[in-house]
Design a protein around this motif. Structure first.
Motif, short mmCIF file in Angstrom:
data_model
loop_
_atom_site.label_atom_id
_atom_site.label_comp_id
_atom_site.label_asym_id
_atom_site.label_seq_id
_atom_site.Cartn_x
_atom_site.Cartn_y
_atom_site.Cartn_z
N LYS A 134 0.84 -1.20 0.00
CA LYS A 134 0.00 0.00 0.00
C LYS A 134 0.88 1.26 0.00
O LYS A 134 0.64 2.19 -0.75
CB LYS A 134 -0.94 0.01 1.21
CG LYS A 134 -2.09 -0.99 1.10
CD LYS A 134 -2.99 -0.91 2.33
CE LYS A 134 -3.46 -2.29 2.75
NZ LYS A 134 -4.19 -2.28 4.03
N ARG A 152 -5.48 0.11 -1.51
CA ARG A 152 -5.85 -1.08 -0.74
C ARG A 152 -6.18 -2.22 -1.71
O ARG A 152 -5.92 -3.40 -1.47
CB ARG A 152 -7.07 -0.80 0.14
CG ARG A 152 -6.84 0.27 1.20
CD ARG A 152 -8.14 0.64 1.90
NE ARG A 152 -9.15 1.10 0.96
CZ ARG A 152 -10.40 1.41 1.26
NH1 ARG A 152 -10.82 1.27 2.53
NH2 ARG A 152 -11.25 1.83 0.36
N SER A 153 -6.78 -1.82 -2.82
CA SER A 153 -7.22 -2.81 -3.80
C SER A 153 -6.06 -3.30 -4.67
O SER A 153 -5.94 -4.50 -4.92
CB SER A 153 -8.32 -2.16 -4.65
OG SER A 153 -9.08 -3.13 -5.28
N ARG A 156 -3.86 -5.75 -2.63
CA ARG A 156 -4.47 -7.08 -2.59
C ARG A 156 -4.36 -7.77 -3.94
O ARG A 156 -4.08 -8.97 -4.03
CB ARG A 156 -5.96 -6.98 -2.27
CG ARG A 156 -6.31 -6.76 -0.80
CD ARG A 156 -7.77 -6.38 -0.73
NE ARG A 156 -8.37 -6.36 0.59
CZ ARG A 156 -8.19 -5.40 1.49
NH1 ARG A 156 -7.36 -4.41 1.24
NH2 ARG A 156 -8.84 -5.43 2.65
N ARG B 176 -9.03 -7.21 6.93
CA ARG B 176 -10.17 -6.32 6.72
C ARG B 176 -10.06 -4.99 7.48
O ARG B 176 -10.93 -4.13 7.35
CB ARG B 176 -11.46 -7.04 7.12
CG ARG B 176 -11.81 -8.15 6.12
CD ARG B 176 -12.74 -9.17 6.72
NE ARG B 176 -14.01 -8.56 7.09
CZ ARG B 176 -14.90 -9.13 7.88
NH1 ARG B 176 -14.64 -10.32 8.40
NH2 ARG B 176 -16.03 -8.54 8.16
N ASP B 178 -8.44 -2.43 7.05
CA ASP B 178 -8.41 -1.19 6.26
C ASP B 178 -9.77 -0.83 5.66
O ASP B 178 -9.90 0.18 4.96
CB ASP B 178 -7.31 -1.23 5.19
CG ASP B 178 -7.54 -2.30 4.12
OD1 ASP B 178 -8.64 -2.87 4.07
OD2 ASP B 178 -6.61 -2.55 3.34
N LEU B 180 -11.70 -1.97 3.25
CA LEU B 180 -12.08 -2.10 1.83
C LEU B 180 -13.27 -3.04 1.68
O LEU B 180 -13.22 -4.19 2.13
CB LEU B 180 -10.89 -2.64 1.03
CG LEU B 180 -11.08 -2.74 -0.49
CD1 LEU B 180 -11.02 -1.35 -1.13
CD2 LEU B 180 -10.02 -3.65 -1.13
N GLU B 184 -16.09 -2.18 -3.46
CA GLU B 184 -14.94 -1.35 -3.85
C GLU B 184 -13.84 -2.20 -4.50
O GLU B 184 -13.24 -1.80 -5.50
CB GLU B 184 -14.34 -0.65 -2.61
CG GLU B 184 -15.21 0.48 -2.07
CD GLU B 184 -14.76 0.97 -0.68
OE1 GLU B 184 -15.02 2.14 -0.39
OE2 GLU B 184 -14.18 0.17 0.10
N HIS B 185 -13.60 -3.36 -3.92
CA HIS B 185 -12.52 -4.19 -4.46
C HIS B 185 -12.87 -4.71 -5.86
O HIS B 185 -12.02 -4.70 -6.75
CB HIS B 185 -12.20 -5.34 -3.52
CG HIS B 185 -10.95 -6.09 -3.93
ND1 HIS B 185 -9.75 -5.45 -4.22
CD2 HIS B 185 -10.72 -7.40 -4.12
CE1 HIS B 185 -8.84 -6.35 -4.56
NE2 HIS B 185 -9.40 -7.54 -4.52
#
Lengths: 207, 207
Positions: A134, A152-153, A156, B176, B178, B180, B184-185
């Protein structure tokens, strides 16, 4: 001084062996002290406050990809077309080592059964990796090298896109039947991610 | 006829409950027959040749994302900006169901300990999903909707980029922290993948 360093390394080495042979729960401060040839388990507490701290340090020092991200400053300014493939390769090659494979199997197994071990493992490995990514992604956006997006996405997505390849090595050999190599996957998947996050108006990533 | 269908459904329902309470190994044809209220376990063999076949059918019929990909023809011609978010949402929402969460924990735990269960699980879930995605991606390349690329890699990347979000629900709540959301993801990660695989010269995906 040199002797202290040696003893600390000796403890880390023995702990790595113990954790990869017995998992987090099975390995004890006592068994690690024995494996390290120490006269008393109390000596370990001179260097590490508890088993969890020792575990974190073992992973951070023995797992190449975690060693790479523990000093983020070194990587933060380097461009994504260099850093992301580098991290991807270290991450995937980690699981070519049979001891690391065995440790991954044991730890994931323990994490499925015990929430407290899932938390330790989650903090020592997953949050550390995601946290680094991040910060790294955010810095690249700041530098105009990646388009603005939810980091954040992308953190991941980056870790995740490599996971099926890890899964094929450690848990589900069936995944590997299609013959995709690590190098092919890094090139294709990281290439796709870079392309997908390219700043508007910027031409291809090829040098 | 209707009665046969009912009985088959009843077996599948009972098997789902048993597998999610006891894992693959713990659930037996005998315990499933009892849970389904059958007079004899032999009746199950009228519908399913063995426990593995029953397991595959349970997953294929009860897990929304596997139900969606079992009839690929329906999805194969529809465009990626429609199909990929749809599959991503079904896949993530699967793990909001506590029974599915429990089953995932048990099965992954078993898979880490027993290669034969890893193989059954790998075939029933992972290979099925990857197989569908590879065909789907290849068809989209053929139709000129995605740029030519290695579909073994994009299939892994798609499944994989969602996995940390699943991990946060089932194994590692720390992920989790954070905040998101799934929505959103899906929007960010699938958007990035589509952008990264966009055919040359084609403008943005927005309608």
């Amino acid at each position: 001084m040199g002797e202290e360093r040696d003893r600390r390394d000796q403890i880390l080495e023995a702990a790595f062996e113990e954790f990869s042979a017995k998992g987090f729960r099975g390995a004890t401060i006592k068994s690690i002290a024995e494996a390290a040839g120490l006269q008393s388990p109390a000596l370990i507490y001179w260097y590490f406050p508890d088993k969890e701290a020792l575990f974190r340090e073992v992973l951070g020092s023995r797992i190449p990809v975690l060693r790479a991200v523990r000093d983020p400053a070194r990587l933060l300014e380097r461009p994504p077309e260099e850093v992301l493939p580098l991290i991807a390769r270290r991450y995937l090659s980690t699981f070519d080592n049979p001891a690391a494979q065995r440790m991954a199997r044991l730890l994931v197994g323990e994490a499925t059964r015990r929430p407290e071990i899932a938390e330790i493992f989650g903090n020592a490995v997953i949050k550390r990796m995601l946290g680094f990514l991040k910060s790294y992604m955010a810095r690249q956006v700041e530098l105009g090298r990646l388009r603005p997006h939810d980091v954040r996405s992308s953190a991941r997505a980056f870790i995740g896109m490599l996971l099926p390849q890890v899964g094929g090595k450690v848990f589900f050999p069936a995944i590997r039947e299609d013959g995709l190599t690590d190098e092919e996957h890094v090139e294709n998947a990281v290439g796709m991610l870079l392309e997908g996050l390219r700043p508007e108006g910027k031409q291809g990533w090829t040098p």
